[in-house]
Scaffold this motif. Sequence first.
Motif, PDB file in Angstrom:
ATOM      1  N   UNK A  80       0.809  -1.212   0.000  1.00  0.00           N
ATOM      2  CA  UNK A  80       0.000   0.000   0.000  1.00  0.00           C
ATOM      3  C   UNK A  80       0.847   1.270   0.000  1.00  0.00           C
ATOM      4  N   UNK A  81       2.084   1.213   0.455  1.00  0.00           N
ATOM      5  CA  UNK A  81       2.922   2.399   0.363  1.00  0.00           C
ATOM      6  C   UNK A  81       3.171   2.760  -1.103  1.00  0.00           C
ATOM      7  N   UNK A  82       3.438   1.739  -1.919  1.00  0.00           N
ATOM      8  CA  UNK A  82       3.643   1.992  -3.339  1.00  0.00           C
ATOM      9  C   UNK A  82       2.330   2.383  -4.024  1.00  0.00           C
ATOM     10  N   UNK A  83       1.217   1.776  -3.606  1.00  0.00           N
ATOM     11  CA  UNK A  83      -0.082   2.152  -4.169  1.00  0.00           C
ATOM     12  C   UNK A  83      -0.383   3.615  -3.869  1.00  0.00           C
ATOM     13  N   UNK A  84      -0.163   4.041  -2.623  1.00  0.00           N
ATOM     14  CA  UNK A  84      -0.431   5.431  -2.260  1.00  0.00           C
ATOM     15  C   UNK A  84       0.489   6.390  -3.010  1.00  0.00           C
ATOM     16  N   UNK A  85       1.725   5.978  -3.219  1.00  0.00           N
ATOM     17  CA  UNK A  85       2.630   6.803  -4.033  1.00  0.00           C
ATOM     18  C   UNK A  85       2.109   6.928  -5.462  1.00  0.00           C
ATOM     19  N   UNK A  86       1.611   5.811  -5.988  1.00  0.00           N
ATOM     20  CA  UNK A  86       1.069   5.829  -7.348  1.00  0.00           C
ATOM     21  C   UNK A  86      -0.154   6.741  -7.430  1.00  0.00           C
ATOM     22  N   UNK A  87      -1.010   6.713  -6.396  1.00  0.00           N
ATOM     23  CA  UNK A  87      -2.208   7.540  -6.394  1.00  0.00           C
ATOM     24  C   UNK A  87      -1.877   9.031  -6.312  1.00  0.00           C
ATOM     25  N   UNK A  88      -0.727   9.368  -5.719  1.00  0.00           N
ATOM     26  CA  UNK A  88      -0.283  10.767  -5.681  1.00  0.00           C
ATOM     27  C   UNK A  88       0.279  11.206  -7.031  1.00  0.00           C
ATOM     28  N   UNK A  89       0.688  10.239  -7.833  1.00  0.00           N
ATOM     29  CA  UNK A  89       1.436  10.525  -9.061  1.00  0.00           C
ATOM     30  C   UNK A  89       0.602  10.370 -10.318  1.00  0.00           C
ATOM     31  N   UNK A  90      -0.355   9.437 -10.281  1.00  0.00           N
ATOM     32  CA  UNK A  90      -1.118   9.070 -11.477  1.00  0.00           C
ATOM     33  C   UNK A  90      -2.610   9.189 -11.203  1.00  0.00           C
TER      34      UNK A  90
END
Length: 281
Positions: free
Chosen positions: A175-185
Amino acid sequence: MLTEKLTPAQVEQYNRDGYVVIKNFCTAAEIEKLYHTALDDNAMRNNALDLNDQTGKKTRLSLWFTPGNDVFGYLTRSARMVSMVKQLLGDKAPVCHFHSKLMQKEPKIGGAWEWHQDYGYWYKNQFMFPDELISIMVALTEANKQNGCLQVIKGSHKLGRVNHGFAGEQVGADMEMVNNALKTMELVYVELEPGDALVFHSNLLHRSEANLSDRPRWSVISCYNLQSNLAYNETSTSYKVPVNVVPDEAILQWEPESLSNADFLKKENDPALKETGWESV
């Protein structure tokens, strides 16, 4: 029999965003036949798997490997499906069928699917090349925000494989990577009408909410693989057998067999649901 089905713009969208929606991919008559077969054939019900999400709600699916002479096999083997896969994955090797699954998200009780990539599961099958795997979801009923339509993170297939661990009985992405993705894409809700198709890359991050509406959300997802993409921890053989293509008309015009002949997955045999040691890393 195999002709290009997608426009250059649709191919570009798939490569850029990791997915593309094809409106009216199946006719109303085809969807009616597929949906009523799913409801009426006891084999689907008897071979359904229930997987709990993190809240305990159940997500239900029936999964089989070899595409047969039943109506879903005719869809999976249809020229329009295989042509689209070949157009997007290339012609370096024949198109094979890994598996298909009927997703059954019932009203009020149908659970969520956690954020994941399909290759997060299929990595455990030890497929070598995620770019040679693809999924095509055909909506059998309307899919919208109210009944838990698919959500995707546009362009997230370019992240490569994200580490996955267990989320309830499901396998979910870090989920850390998912949340990073949601901030970016961009987050996109993929709302579909019956007969629409969503084609997506094996590394596209996606999820769906629980179905809290009074309408079911059912869909069939066929997953394809190029024969050049070996899987070193997969006991089924369909993933390396070229699809025996049938004409598009087979869905409505050919006499179908029962789904009882299908080689359904048993829950205890799914590599994705077994610990490998790296899930908690």
